[in-house]
Write an enzyme that holds these catalytic residues in place. Structure first.
Site, PDB file in Angstrom:
ATOM      1  N   GLU A 157      -9.812   6.179   7.197  1.00 37.49           N
ATOM      2  CA  GLU A 157      -8.371   6.436   7.192  1.00 37.49           C
ATOM      3  C   GLU A 157      -7.935   7.713   6.466  1.00 37.49           C
ATOM      4  O   GLU A 157      -7.006   8.385   6.927  1.00 37.49           O
ATOM      5  CB  GLU A 157      -7.632   5.251   6.552  1.00 37.49           C
ATOM      6  CG  GLU A 157      -7.739   3.970   7.336  1.00 37.49           C
ATOM      7  CD  GLU A 157      -7.303   2.777   6.490  1.00 37.49           C
ATOM      8  OE1 GLU A 157      -8.067   2.383   5.596  1.00 37.49           O
ATOM      9  OE2 GLU A 157      -6.202   2.270   6.700  1.00 37.49           O
ATOM     10  N   ARG A 202       0.825  -1.206   0.000  1.00 32.24           N
ATOM     11  CA  ARG A 202       0.000   0.000   0.000  1.00 32.24           C
ATOM     12  C   ARG A 202       0.864   1.263   0.000  1.00 32.24           C
ATOM     13  O   ARG A 202       0.496   2.274  -0.599  1.00 32.24           O
ATOM     14  CB  ARG A 202      -0.992  -0.003   1.171  1.00 32.24           C
ATOM     15  CG  ARG A 202      -2.016   1.126   1.101  1.00 32.24           C
ATOM     16  CD  ARG A 202      -3.119   0.974   2.152  1.00 32.24           C
ATOM     17  NE  ARG A 202      -4.164   0.054   1.755  1.00 32.24           N
ATOM     18  CZ  ARG A 202      -5.274   0.398   1.096  1.00 32.24           C
ATOM     19  NH1 ARG A 202      -5.493   1.663   0.784  1.00 32.24           N
ATOM     20  NH2 ARG A 202      -6.161  -0.502   0.774  1.00 32.24           N
TER      21      ARG A 202
HETATM   22  N1  MTE Z   1     -12.186   6.014  14.471  1.00 30.44           N
HETATM   23  C1  MTE Z   1     -12.234   5.780  15.798  1.00 30.44           C
HETATM   24  N2  MTE Z   1     -12.934   6.605  16.582  1.00 30.44           N
HETATM   25  N3  MTE Z   1     -11.575   4.732  16.361  1.00 30.44           N
HETATM   26  C2  MTE Z   1     -10.817   3.864  15.596  1.00 30.44           C
HETATM   27  O1  MTE Z   1     -10.237   2.918  16.116  1.00 30.44           O
HETATM   28  N4  MTE Z   1     -10.005   3.302  13.323  1.00 30.44           N
HETATM   29  C3  MTE Z   1      -9.698   3.821  11.991  1.00 30.44           C
HETATM   30  C4  MTE Z   1     -10.914   4.515  11.396  1.00 30.44           C
HETATM   31  N5  MTE Z   1     -11.482   5.436  12.325  1.00 30.44           N
HETATM   32  C5  MTE Z   1     -10.743   4.104  14.184  1.00 30.44           C
HETATM   33  C6  MTE Z   1     -11.477   5.198  13.663  1.00 30.44           C
HETATM   34  C7  MTE Z   1      -9.247   2.797  11.050  1.00 30.44           C
HETATM   35  S1  MTE Z   1      -7.633   2.326  11.085  1.00 30.44           S
HETATM   36  C8  MTE Z   1     -10.083   2.240  10.120  1.00 30.44           C
HETATM   37  S2  MTE Z   1      -9.522   1.131   8.977  1.00 30.44           S
HETATM   38  C9  MTE Z   1     -11.504   2.578  10.072  1.00 30.44           C
HETATM   39  O2  MTE Z   1     -11.874   3.514  11.091  1.00 30.44           O
HETATM   40  C10 MTE Z   1     -12.303   1.293  10.240  1.00 30.44           C
HETATM   41  O3  MTE Z   1     -13.656   1.511  10.270  1.00 30.44           O
HETATM   42  P1  MTE Z   1     -14.564   1.748   8.962  1.00 30.44           P
HETATM   43  O4  MTE Z   1     -14.057   0.831   7.908  1.00 30.44           O
HETATM   44  O5  MTE Z   1     -15.907   1.415   9.426  1.00 30.44           O
HETATM   45  O6  MTE Z   1     -14.376   3.187   8.607  1.00 30.44           O
HETATM   46  N1  HPA Z   2      -5.899  -2.347   4.564  1.00 34.50           N
HETATM   47  C1  HPA Z   2      -6.115  -2.603   5.868  1.00 34.50           C
HETATM   48  N2  HPA Z   2      -5.990  -3.784   6.403  1.00 34.50           N
HETATM   49  C2  HPA Z   2      -5.637  -4.799   5.610  1.00 34.50           C
HETATM   50  C3  HPA Z   2      -5.399  -4.606   4.251  1.00 34.50           C
HETATM   51  C4  HPA Z   2      -5.542  -3.322   3.696  1.00 34.50           C
HETATM   52  O1  HPA Z   2      -5.340  -3.068   2.492  1.00 34.50           O
HETATM   53  N3  HPA Z   2      -5.051  -5.793   3.737  1.00 34.50           N
HETATM   54  C5  HPA Z   2      -5.058  -6.670   4.765  1.00 34.50           C
HETATM   55  N4  HPA Z   2      -5.411  -6.062   5.895  1.00 34.50           N
HETATM   56 MO1  MOS Z   3      -7.327   0.332   9.575  1.00 32.33          MO
HETATM   57  S1  MOS Z   3      -5.286   0.504   9.631  1.00 32.33           S
HETATM   58  O1  MOS Z   3      -7.250  -0.454   7.997  1.00 32.33           O
HETATM   59  O2  MOS Z   3      -7.539  -0.910  10.689  1.00 32.33           O
END
Ligand code: MTE
Ligand code: HPA
Ligand code: MOS
Length: 757
Positions: free
Chosen positions: A698, A296
């Site tokens: 993210e 990535r």
């Molecule tokens: N927001 C909060 N409040 N707490 C979290 O742990 N994790 C982040 C993001 N926002 C997180 C957050 C990460 S790393 C990801 S991948 C996404 O939320 C995961 O949730 P979603 O796919 O439902 O957005």
């Molecule tokens: N993003 C986050 N988590 C993951 C991924 C990715 O692309 N691939 C495997 N775990």
């Molecule tokens: Mo988020 S780093 O893809 O849990």
């Protein structure tokens, strides 16, 4: 109808005969364990069981993708903090006391701790990858201008407010229930089953919610759950393991730190003609998710810029440090930092505004819309988004004001930067882009919703509940959101890659739609008309003027022996990616945003303040603007923390020194910019995603990159922008001060030479 609640009124009590576990961590970076004597541990007050690698019933390896991660070190310690053994006792105090009665002796082995050492020794967890297009070396050689440089970008501790925790409860017939703070319940289920030698069907993993995760619980929850399950299996009693903060920080992986080296060729306008970028990351002792994370990083080393002739090399360094893991952005932020720094360096070399140089390199139409991995950039909103932000933030006026301020201010210097973000949405591993959901409608019209996603504060549960409520035309309060559990929805992907609502929203919508179709047939039979004519809104099903209350319809359907329960399934369309050749369409779409940050530094102390921040972020047709706003604000602040105050420090023995909030500084309320203006761009996603929204978890983290570049701009002001500053991340006050002094020394050089001559 009475309001269903998402919040628990009452926290479930711990079981009566609960045992508490403690894990003893190894205290060498790389060593043979010559003696591990736990006899005194077993005899210590309150102790019910001790377990080392030798007592494991089946498997020790719990690597999520490739082998390498172990429940307990087996004769070899590969990082300072690896688990040696665990003990279960009646209280946590007893467990901790007992654990320190073990005798551990080591024979030290040579340790590789840093990226530089790993590169020098050719120490890698995975083979080096190269993504190449065109002829970068020739393009660089031909270009009117050339520059090269390097940038180091530090790692980051997740600092989820709730640490890693699990409670395993033995159930009848040798089965096991595990409550785990995991983003990946199915993965914990499979690995607990593997270490216990059980079929997956004998293990149920439940996640009510996490107090924050940020990627730190995608794989790192597994060892905690496995230890609890093993001790529960051994004792036949429920066992809880909750790492304390220091142990959590020492024991679990973090964001990868990166070292980037680059050479770029460009023209007089700053247009990039050729780029050779070498990325190296510190993966730690095992592969964990480092393959996908470094992939990535490579796939985001273009960010918003068209790179016709380009080579991106990625070294995945093996070191005797904790195994680094997923962290919001998953390598993307590190790749993006590298290219943003290159673009800034070009602008400084040409003494042009970095914003102009950024613009000149943006993806465009025709041939200029292909990424280095040859995916067409179809929904590139960046040019318009950046224009809008430039205007709304008064970027140009403020740049002029800052120049005036700096000319009149010898010690305080201000800087400003606008940086864009383009982030690819989807897991790069194809099979992870799928989700399931389960919806029941009860005969009183209340709705039970379960899906594979986990809640960690990002608001996923309420978003998916809204989708179901919308589909059935009822208020969201009718939808009971339940804990994620592997026995209701199986084989789920981790909630990660920002795709939680995209995947689970679509799966839940599909389930709700199935039930709606069945209900529509009943409603049409009752009200007249065709099933397709039935609409669901306002808690009613209607055909023209005639309507029936939703609850009444549910009871009617049940009376007519119509199933009110359905599963839903979704897989993301259009994806294909050849991981070996680095070509294809790894992402369904891109989420974009941009940020303008203004800072002021004190060149005598290195201290600084973020004076103002303007963010404009693309959420598509937002499913929930309040939540998305929170994600954008929080993501930005977390990204800013990564690049400014959060510094991980290991000593020469490989021991993490920054393992508590006393030495590791995450942003606090007082670090939020004084003037913070956040706007969401509500343009429907061009792809038919759930309600045409865009993933938001993210991408906003990378808006924090603007703060780093604003700090660099302020440092450059010390030399009236004649020289490029040398600054690494995190730009702590100490590093800013050193960068100022280093720049002043370079400014003084020619003068000194003249004097000497
Ligand atoms: N927001 C909060 N409040 N707490 C979290 O742990 N994790 C982040 C993001 N926002 C997180 C957050 C990460 S790393 C990801 S991948 C996404 O939320 C995961 O949730 P979603 O796919 O439902 O957005
Ligand atoms: N993003 C986050 N988590 C993951 C991924 C990715 O692309 N691939 C495997 N775990
Ligand atoms: Mo988020 S780093 O893809 O849990």
């Amino acid at each position: 109808m009475r309001r269903a609640r998402q919040d628990v009124d009452k926290v479930e009590a711990e079981p009566r005969d609960l045992l508490h576990a403690f894990v003893r961590l190894g205290e060498r970076a790389h060593a043979r364990v010559t003696r591990l004597d736990v006899s005194a541990v077993a005899g210590s007050p309150g102790v019910a069981a001790v377990m080392t690698a030798r007592e494991l019933p089946f498997e020790n390896d719990i690597g999520p993708v490739l082998p390498g991660d172990k429940v307990f070190a087996d004769g070899l310690v590969e990082y300072w903090g690896q688990s040696l053994f665990a003990v279960a006792a009646d209280t946590l105090e007893h467990a901790r006391e007992a654990a320190f009665r073990a005798t551990v002796e080591y024979e030290d082995l040579p340790a590789i701790l840093t990226i530089e050492e790993a590169l020098a020794h050719g120490s890698f967890v995975l083979p080096t990858q190269v993504l190449r297009r065109g002829a970068p070396a020739a393009a660089i050689a031909r270009a009117p201008h050339r520059l090269s440089g390097r940038l180091a970008v530090g790692g980051q501790e997740h600092f989820y407010l709730e640490g890693q925790v699990a409670m395993a409860v033995p159930r009848e017939g040798g089965t096991m229930l595990v409550h785990s703070s995991t983003q990946a319940p199915s993965e914990v289920q499979h690995l607990v089953a593997k270490v216990l030698g059980l079929p997956a069907s004998a293990v149920t993993v439940e996640v009510r919610r996490m107090g924050g995760a940020f990627g730190g619980k995608e794989t790192q929850a597994t060892p905690v759950a496995c230890v609890a399950a093993l001790l529960a299996w051994r004792t036949g009693r429920p066992v809880k393991l909750r790492l304390d903060r220091d142990d959590d920080m020492i024991f679990t992986g973090k964001r990868h730190d990166f070292a980037a080296e680059w050479e770029v060729g460009f023209d007089a306008d700053g247009c990039i003609r050729g780029l050779d970028l070498v990325l190296a990351s510190r993966c730690g002792f095992s592969p964990d998710l480092s393959g996908a994370i470094n992939d990535r990083a490579m796939l985001h080393a273009d960010n918003c810029y068209y790179l016709e002739d380009v080579s991106i090399t990625s070294h995945r360094c093996k070191t005797n440090t904790v195994s680094n893991t997923a962290f919001r952005g998953f390598g993307g932020p590190q790749g993006m930092m590298a290219i943003e720094w290159v673009v800034d360096a070009i602008a400084r070399e040409l003494r042009q505004d970095p914003l102009q140089v950024r613009r000149r390199n943006f993806y465009g139409r025709g041939r200029r819309d292909l990424t280095p991995y040859e995916m067409k950039v179809e929904d590139f909103v960046i040019p318009e988004l950046v224009d809008e932000l430039e205007r709304s933030s008064q970027y140009q006026e403020r740049r002029r004001d800052i120049a005036r301020f700096n000319a009149a201010s010898p010690w305080q210097k201000r800087g400003i930067a606008l940086t864009p973000v383009k982030f690819g949405i989807s897991f790069t591993a194809l099979q992870m882009n799928q989700a399931g959901a389960l919806v029941h409608v009860y005969t009183d019209g209340s709705i039970h919703l379960n899906h594979g996603g986990t809640e960690m504060g990002q608001g996923l549960f309420i978003k998916v509940a809204q989708v179901v409520a919308d589909e059935l035309g009822v208020g969201v309060e009718r939808v009971q959101i339940t804990a994620t559990t592997t026995d209701q929805v199986p084989n789920t992907s981790p909630t990660a890659a920002s795709s939680g609502s995209d995947l689970n929203g679509k799966a839940a919508q599909a389930a709700a739609r199935t039930i709606r179709k069945r209900l529509a047939a009943c409603a049409a039979a009752r009200l007249g008309g065709k099933p397709e004519e039935v609409t669901f809104a306002g808690g009613k099903a209607s055909v023209g003027r005639r309507s029936i209350d939703f609850a009444e319809l549910a009871a009617l359907a049940h009376g007519e022996r119509v199933s009110l329960s359905a599963t839903g399934y979704y897989r993301t369309p259009r994806l294909h990616f050849d991981r070996k050749r680095h070509r294809g369409r790894p992402f369904y779409y891109f989420a974009c945003g941009a940020a303008v940050s203004e800072v002021q530094i004190d060149t005598l102390t290195g201290e600084y303040k973020v004076r103002r921040v303007d963010l404009l972020h693309d959420c598509g047709s937002s499913l929930n603007p309040a939540i998305d706003l929170g994600q954008v604000e929080g993501g930005f602040v977390q990204g800013m923390g990564w690049l400014t105050s959060e510094e991980l420090w290991w000593d020469d023995a490989g021991r993490l020194g920054t393992h508590a909030p006393s030495t590791y500084k995450i942003p606090a309320c007082g670090d939020v910019p004084e003037d913070f203006r956040v706007t969401l761009l509500h343009a429907p996603n061009r792809q038919p995603s759930i309600h045409r929204s865009k993933a938001v978890g993210e991408p906003p983290l990378m808006l924090g990159i603007s703060v780093f570049h604003a700090l660099a701009d302020a440092v450059a002001a010390v030399g009236d922008h004649r020289l490029s500053p040398r600054l690494d991340a995190p730009a702590t006050p100490e590093r800013v001060l050193l960068a100022v002094e280093e720049l002043r020394a370079r400014l003084a050089e020619p003068v000194l030479r003249e004097v000497a001559e």
